[in-house]
Motif scaffolding. Structure first.
Motif, mmCIF file in Angstrom:
data_model
loop_
_atom_site.group_PDB
_atom_site.id
_atom_site.type_symbol
_atom_site.label_atom_id
_atom_site.label_comp_id
_atom_site.label_asym_id
_atom_site.label_seq_id
_atom_site.Cartn_x
_atom_site.Cartn_y
_atom_site.Cartn_z
ATOM 1 N N PRO A 87 -15.543 -1.930 1.577
ATOM 2 C CA PRO A 87 -14.375 -1.165 1.100
ATOM 3 C C PRO A 87 -13.263 -2.128 0.683
ATOM 4 O O PRO A 87 -12.969 -3.088 1.393
ATOM 5 C CB PRO A 87 -13.961 -0.343 2.326
ATOM 6 C CG PRO A 87 -15.178 -0.278 3.178
ATOM 7 C CD PRO A 87 -15.900 -1.580 2.962
ATOM 8 N N ARG A 88 -12.680 -1.883 -0.474
ATOM 9 C CA ARG A 88 -11.654 -2.784 -1.003
ATOM 10 C C ARG A 88 -10.360 -2.022 -1.239
ATOM 11 O O ARG A 88 -10.383 -0.858 -1.642
ATOM 12 C CB ARG A 88 -12.114 -3.402 -2.334
ATOM 13 C CG ARG A 88 -13.472 -4.061 -2.293
ATOM 14 C CD ARG A 88 -13.504 -5.291 -1.418
ATOM 15 N NE ARG A 88 -14.821 -5.950 -1.515
ATOM 16 C CZ ARG A 88 -15.166 -7.009 -0.814
ATOM 17 N NH1 ARG A 88 -14.302 -7.541 0.043
ATOM 18 N NH2 ARG A 88 -16.358 -7.546 -0.940
ATOM 19 N N ARG A 89 -9.259 -2.684 -1.000
ATOM 20 C CA ARG A 89 -7.964 -2.093 -1.313
ATOM 21 C C ARG A 89 -7.606 -2.279 -2.784
ATOM 22 O O ARG A 89 -6.825 -1.507 -3.347
ATOM 23 C CB ARG A 89 -6.893 -2.716 -0.418
ATOM 24 C CG ARG A 89 -6.986 -2.227 1.022
ATOM 25 C CD ARG A 89 -6.183 -3.088 1.965
ATOM 26 N NE ARG A 89 -4.811 -3.248 1.539
ATOM 27 C CZ ARG A 89 -3.985 -4.145 2.079
ATOM 28 N NH1 ARG A 89 -4.412 -4.953 3.022
ATOM 29 N NH2 ARG A 89 -2.747 -4.235 1.649
ATOM 30 N N LEU A 118 -13.434 5.863 -6.777
ATOM 31 C CA LEU A 118 -12.799 4.810 -5.985
ATOM 32 C C LEU A 118 -11.294 5.034 -5.895
ATOM 33 O O LEU A 118 -10.688 4.870 -4.836
ATOM 34 C CB LEU A 118 -13.091 3.448 -6.608
ATOM 35 C CG LEU A 118 -14.545 2.966 -6.510
ATOM 36 C CD1 LEU A 118 -14.779 1.804 -7.467
ATOM 37 C CD2 LEU A 118 -14.873 2.554 -5.092
ATOM 38 N N ASP A 127 0.805 -1.209 0.000
ATOM 39 C CA ASP A 127 0.000 0.000 0.000
ATOM 40 C C ASP A 127 0.843 1.266 0.000
ATOM 41 O O ASP A 127 0.343 2.337 -0.258
ATOM 42 C CB ASP A 127 -0.929 0.034 1.218
ATOM 43 C CG ASP A 127 -2.139 -0.861 1.028
ATOM 44 O OD1 ASP A 127 -2.686 -1.278 2.036
ATOM 45 O OD2 ASP A 127 -2.517 -1.133 -0.108
ATOM 46 N N LEU A 167 -9.503 -3.407 -6.627
ATOM 47 C CA LEU A 167 -10.684 -3.763 -7.393
ATOM 48 C C LEU A 167 -10.228 -4.255 -8.764
ATOM 49 O O LEU A 167 -9.509 -3.555 -9.479
ATOM 50 C CB LEU A 167 -11.599 -2.538 -7.551
ATOM 51 C CG LEU A 167 -13.019 -2.761 -8.052
ATOM 52 C CD1 LEU A 167 -13.789 -3.675 -7.111
ATOM 53 C CD2 LEU A 167 -13.748 -1.434 -8.189
ATOM 54 N N HIS A 226 -9.824 -8.648 0.764
ATOM 55 C CA HIS A 226 -9.491 -7.243 0.548
ATOM 56 C C HIS A 226 -9.631 -6.849 -0.925
ATOM 57 O O HIS A 226 -9.260 -5.734 -1.302
ATOM 58 C CB HIS A 226 -8.063 -6.974 1.016
ATOM 59 C CG HIS A 226 -7.857 -7.248 2.473
ATOM 60 N ND1 HIS A 226 -8.060 -6.303 3.447
ATOM 61 C CD2 HIS A 226 -7.498 -8.391 3.118
ATOM 62 C CE1 HIS A 226 -7.816 -6.836 4.639
ATOM 63 N NE2 HIS A 226 -7.482 -8.102 4.467
ATOM 64 N N THR A 238 -8.403 3.341 -3.476
ATOM 65 C CA THR A 238 -8.514 1.986 -4.017
ATOM 66 C C THR A 238 -7.714 1.876 -5.315
ATOM 67 O O THR A 238 -7.829 2.736 -6.188
ATOM 68 C CB THR A 238 -9.982 1.626 -4.300
ATOM 69 O OG1 THR A 238 -10.725 1.708 -3.092
ATOM 70 C CG2 THR A 238 -10.107 0.217 -4.870
ATOM 71 N N THR A 239 -6.914 0.842 -5.431
ATOM 72 C CA THR A 239 -6.230 0.568 -6.691
ATOM 73 C C THR A 239 -7.188 -0.213 -7.590
ATOM 74 O O THR A 239 -7.798 -1.184 -7.153
ATOM 75 C CB THR A 239 -4.955 -0.257 -6.454
ATOM 76 O OG1 THR A 239 -4.107 0.453 -5.548
ATOM 77 C CG2 THR A 239 -4.212 -0.504 -7.754
#
Length: 346
Positions: A191-193, A219, A34, A195, A115, A224-225
């Motif tokens: 919520p996602r780190r 996003l 991250d 997608l 995630h 979010t990536t």
């Protein structure tokens, strides 16, 4: 939506069997992969060879920067879908490594996948259930989801993808675009780190495509990536910050979208009412790939001085109303890199 398994949805699964503990710790909100400059997805020499010797992915070295909207491009048979399936732990690589959110895949799939939101190869839905009930079922299958806020979460996600009015309608009656929206909603319930989206605007009308592009940007701005596979080069150019191009299982190039487009030569454009004479003069001056359309003549600019080209047109009594080189598009770069047009089946 492929819920990270190859099977179509069936009865809700019971508890998973016990397995050996993960050697990798579970990625947290600020875990590996991250930090700025880190790769949320990193592959090294990733290779997949199927039975019979078919080499689908050949030594892929890919790095997806944290916080980017990353476009994944390639013609038919280039290895895009195989790569995505390896990244998600759906199939084993033959050799090489893949790390997602800082963890090795597929070994760490059980800790990494919660995630990740994914829409792969179209949404898989329960046709006899409403859109709302499909999302409730997906959410109930997520062990990290708080059941006390489930209905609120589902309602908010339906609103986010524009399906509130159709929430009570059975999924089998949904149009292709509505099914695509519902699949995207399922990927966004939490919520996602990261997608991962495979053709997210498939079946959508122009307004729907604009809404999904806006959602992807939103996003990304939230941290979010987004890893986006698409056959629409214009869509990639509008929404993506970075991109990679695959061809015949190999990575051709990767980098910032602006840099990829800048690497391709632009098109010479001459605006004139004398298109026939202009095309003749340009050909004599070494301009290749000449195309005539209404009052425009375009072609690949020669290596020489453009001012001399313009002077040749004027000397030949061509009435030049516009003269210049248009910036190369991502499509120009793609064709230059792969030597072929884009196949929508890729």
């Amino acid at each position: 939506m492929e819920e990270l398994s190859a099977a179509e949805p069936g009865p809700e699964p019971g508890p998973e069997p016990e397995s050996a503990p993960e050697s990798e710790s579970e990625p947290g909100p600020a875990g590996a992969g991250d930090a700025p400059g880190d790769g949320v997805i990193v592959t090294r020499a990733l290779t997949k060879r199927y039975r019979g010797g078919q080499l689908a992915v050949d030594g892929l070295d890919l790095t997806v920067p944290a916080g980017s909207v990353f476009g994944f491009l390639g013609p038919n048979g280039s290895g895009k879908t195989t790569t995505i399936r390896m990244l998600m732990g759906l199939i084993e690589p033959t050799s090489g490594t893949a790390r997602v959110l800082g963890r090795p895949m597929p070994r760490s799939a059980r800790t990494v996948l919660p995630h990740i939101g994914a829409l792969i190869e179209g949404p898989a839905l329960y046709g006899f259930l409403s859109g709302r009930d499909n999302l409730l079922r997906y959410d109930a299958a997520d062990p990290t989801a708080d059941p006390r806020t489930r209905r609120t979460r589902v309602a908010a996600t339906l609103d986010r993808v524009g399906l509130t009015a159709a929430a009570g309608k059975k999924a089998k009656a949904y149009s292709l675009g509505m099914k695509q929206r519902l699949g995207l909603a399922a990927a966004l319930l939490q919520p996602r780190r990261l997608l991962v989206l495979d053709e997210p605007t498939n079946g959508l009308d122009p307004q729907g495509m604009r809404e999904i592009r806006s959602l992807v940007r939103e996003l990304a701005s939230d941290g979010t990536t987004v890893f986006l596979s698409s056959h629409l080069l214009d869509e990639i150019e509008q929404v993506c910050t970075h991109a990679a191009v695959m061809a015949q299982g190999r990575l051709i190039t990767q980098g910032a979208v602006a840099d990829l487009a800048a690497g391709a030569r632009g098109r010479l454009v001459v605006t004139t009412p004398d298109v026939t004479d202009a095309a003749r003069v340009l050909k004599e001056q070494g301009v290749a790939d000449i195309v005539v359309a209404e009052d425009r003549v375009t072609g690949e600019p020669p290596d020489g001085e453009l001012a001399e080209l313009n002077a040749a047109l004027v000397t030949a009594a061509v009435r030049v109303r516009g003269f210049g080189v248009e910036r190369a598009s991502l499509e120009d770069a793609f064709v230059a890199l792969t030597g072929e047009g884009f196949d929508v089946a890729g």
